[in-house]
Each structure stands twice: as C-alpha cells, then as structure tokens.
Design a protein around this motif. Structure first.
Motif, PDB file in Angstrom:
ATOM      1  N   THR A 267      13.939   1.665   0.585  1.00 23.03           N
ATOM      2  CA  THR A 267      13.574   0.503  -0.240  1.00 23.03           C
ATOM      3  C   THR A 267      12.180   0.671  -0.836  1.00 23.03           C
ATOM      4  O   THR A 267      11.955   0.333  -1.998  1.00 23.03           O
ATOM      5  N   LEU A 268      11.263   1.229  -0.048  1.00 21.15           N
ATOM      6  CA  LEU A 268       9.908   1.447  -0.552  1.00 21.15           C
ATOM      7  C   LEU A 268       9.899   2.527  -1.633  1.00 21.15           C
ATOM      8  O   LEU A 268       9.200   2.405  -2.640  1.00 21.15           O
ATOM      9  N   VAL A 269      10.678   3.572  -1.427  1.00 23.97           N
ATOM     10  CA  VAL A 269      10.742   4.665  -2.404  1.00 23.97           C
ATOM     11  C   VAL A 269      11.361   4.167  -3.710  1.00 23.97           C
ATOM     12  O   VAL A 269      10.893   4.517  -4.801  1.00 23.97           O
ATOM     13  N   LYS A 270      12.390   3.337  -3.624  1.00 22.78           N
ATOM     14  CA  LYS A 270      13.011   2.785  -4.840  1.00 22.78           C
ATOM     15  C   LYS A 270      12.001   1.965  -5.635  1.00 22.78           C
ATOM     16  O   LYS A 270      11.901   2.092  -6.856  1.00 22.78           O
ATOM     17  N   ARG A 271      11.239   1.108  -4.924  1.00 23.64           N
ATOM     18  CA  ARG A 271      10.224   0.294  -5.604  1.00 23.64           C
ATOM     19  C   ARG A 271       9.144   1.177  -6.232  1.00 23.64           C
ATOM     20  O   ARG A 271       8.710   0.941  -7.352  1.00 23.64           O
ATOM     21  N   ALA A 272       8.718   2.192  -5.485  1.00 25.74           N
ATOM     22  CA  ALA A 272       7.668   3.085  -5.991  1.00 25.74           C
ATOM     23  C   ALA A 272       8.146   3.859  -7.207  1.00 25.74           C
ATOM     24  O   ALA A 272       7.404   4.034  -8.176  1.00 25.74           O
ATOM     25  N   ALA A 273       9.391   4.319  -7.174  1.00 27.94           N
ATOM     26  CA  ALA A 273       9.943   5.053  -8.312  1.00 27.94           C
ATOM     27  C   ALA A 273      10.009   4.158  -9.541  1.00 27.94           C
ATOM     28  O   ALA A 273       9.659   4.582 -10.653  1.00 27.94           O
TER      29      ALA A 273
ATOM     30  N   THR B 165       0.837  -1.200   0.000  1.00 32.37           N
ATOM     31  CA  THR B 165       0.000   0.000   0.000  1.00 32.37           C
ATOM     32  C   THR B 165       0.871   1.250   0.000  1.00 32.37           C
ATOM     33  O   THR B 165       0.594   2.210  -0.727  1.00 32.37           O
ATOM     34  N   ALA B 166       1.937   1.234   0.824  1.00 30.52           N
ATOM     35  CA  ALA B 166       2.843   2.382   0.891  1.00 30.52           C
ATOM     36  C   ALA B 166       3.531   2.603  -0.455  1.00 30.52           C
ATOM     37  O   ALA B 166       3.653   3.746  -0.922  1.00 30.52           O
ATOM     38  N   VAL B 167       3.980   1.531  -1.105  1.00 30.80           N
ATOM     39  CA  VAL B 167       4.637   1.641  -2.413  1.00 30.80           C
ATOM     40  C   VAL B 167       3.653   2.192  -3.439  1.00 30.80           C
ATOM     41  O   VAL B 167       4.001   3.090  -4.227  1.00 30.80           O
ATOM     42  N   ALA B 168       2.425   1.697  -3.433  1.00 31.70           N
ATOM     43  CA  ALA B 168       1.420   2.184  -4.386  1.00 31.70           C
ATOM     44  C   ALA B 168       1.121   3.661  -4.149  1.00 31.70           C
ATOM     45  O   ALA B 168       0.972   4.428  -5.108  1.00 31.70           O
ATOM     46  N   ASP B 169       1.047   4.067  -2.883  1.00 32.53           N
ATOM     47  CA  ASP B 169       0.773   5.470  -2.545  1.00 32.53           C
ATOM     48  C   ASP B 169       1.912   6.378  -3.020  1.00 32.53           C
ATOM     49  O   ASP B 169       1.666   7.424  -3.636  1.00 32.53           O
TER      50      ASP B 169
END
Length: 178
Positions: free
Chosen positions: A55-61, A8-12
C-alpha cells in the motif's frame, strides 16, 4: 505504523522512484535475511533493494508519477531502485534469481514505461555499457582505417603509374640505343 511514519515512508519511497534510472519489482517469498543481504551486495553501489508494504509503495509510485506497476504490488514485494547502469543491476538480479529460485522478478520500470518480466530479462542479457562502447570504438577505428586506405589509394596508384611510365621510358631508351 503511525500516520506520520507512513507519510515519511511514502515520501522516502517516492523520492527513490524519482531518482532511479530504473526499477525492478521482485517477490522475495522464501528468501532468508542472509539471502537478501547477499542480493544487496551483488547489486553493488548503483542500486538499493528495498522491502516495503504494497500500500505504501502504491501511494509512493502514484506520488512519483509512476504508472502501470499497481498489478505488481501483490504479495511480498521488494524493489531494486537502480541509480546507475540498469544492465548491470538487471544482470545481478537475474543471476541471483537463477541461483535462488525463491526470488521472482515481477517486472520493472524504466524511461517512463512499465516493463514486463521478458523486457527485464532482455535488459539483463544486454552487454554492459563499457563493452558496447569498446565495440563502438573498434567499429569507428575500422571505418577510419578504411577511409585512410581509400584516400591513400589514388596517390599510390598515381605513384605506381608514374613508376611504370618511367620504366617503360627507360626500357624504350635502352632499345633505341641498341
């Protein structure tokens, strides 16, 4: 953090990347919660300042199609997602960083391109959109005035020539009568 929460955090964050006109990546090490709240207020409504795990920001980017920022996601990272005028937000971040040395600008992203710290600073040094538009309007008005004077010039020259000829004719009639 549970796997569902991470997704959810990555999608957001990915959605924020997609919606943003520009982003500025910063390191906030040493800033207090009060400082971060002050920075968020200085950014106004046109930007959001988000602290997230690298790590979450890298995935989201990656999910958002943002490339070239992976090197910036090291250490305590926060991202300003700018949804309005990039110049105004960059100015606010630069001013805050000048007053609070703990905030370090790492880089940014705008128009499909990763930005260096120097490029973010150059954006912050630009004049706001309103100022640039008013300068453009002033320049256009000046050009219109010059064009109007240019169009009127031949007519006024003809009028002066006609007046001079009329004076000359009147002067020659006076000398002939004498």
């Amino acid at each position: 953090m549970a796997k569902a929460e991470k997704a959810t955090a990555v999608a957001d964050i990915a959605e924020k990347f997609k919606e943003a006109t520009a982003t500025v990546v910063t390191e906030y090490r040493g800033l207090t919660v009060t400082n971060l709240a002050e920075l968020r207020r200085s950014l106004g409504d046109g930007a959001t300042y988000t602290v997230a795990k690298n790590t979450l920001v890298k995935r989201a980017a990656a999910e958002a199609g943002i490339e070239g920022l992976d090197d910036l996601f090291a250490g305590p990272t926060a991202i300003a997602f700018i949804n309005g005028e990039p110049v105004d937000a960059a100015k606010a971040i630069k001013k805050f960083a000048k007053d609070n040395k703990a905030l370090v600008v790492k880089g940014g992203y705008m128009d499909g391109k990763a930005l260096s710290v120097d490029e973010v600073n150059r954006i912050a040094d630009l004049e706001s959109r309103e100022v640039l538009l008013s300068k453009l309007a002033g320049a256009l008005k000046a050009k219109q005035s010059q064009a109007a004077a240019l169009f009127v010039a031949p007519a006024s020259q003809i009028a002066r020539l006609a007046a001079a000829l009329q004076e000359k004719k009147a002067g020659s009639e006076n000398t002939d009568a004498a």
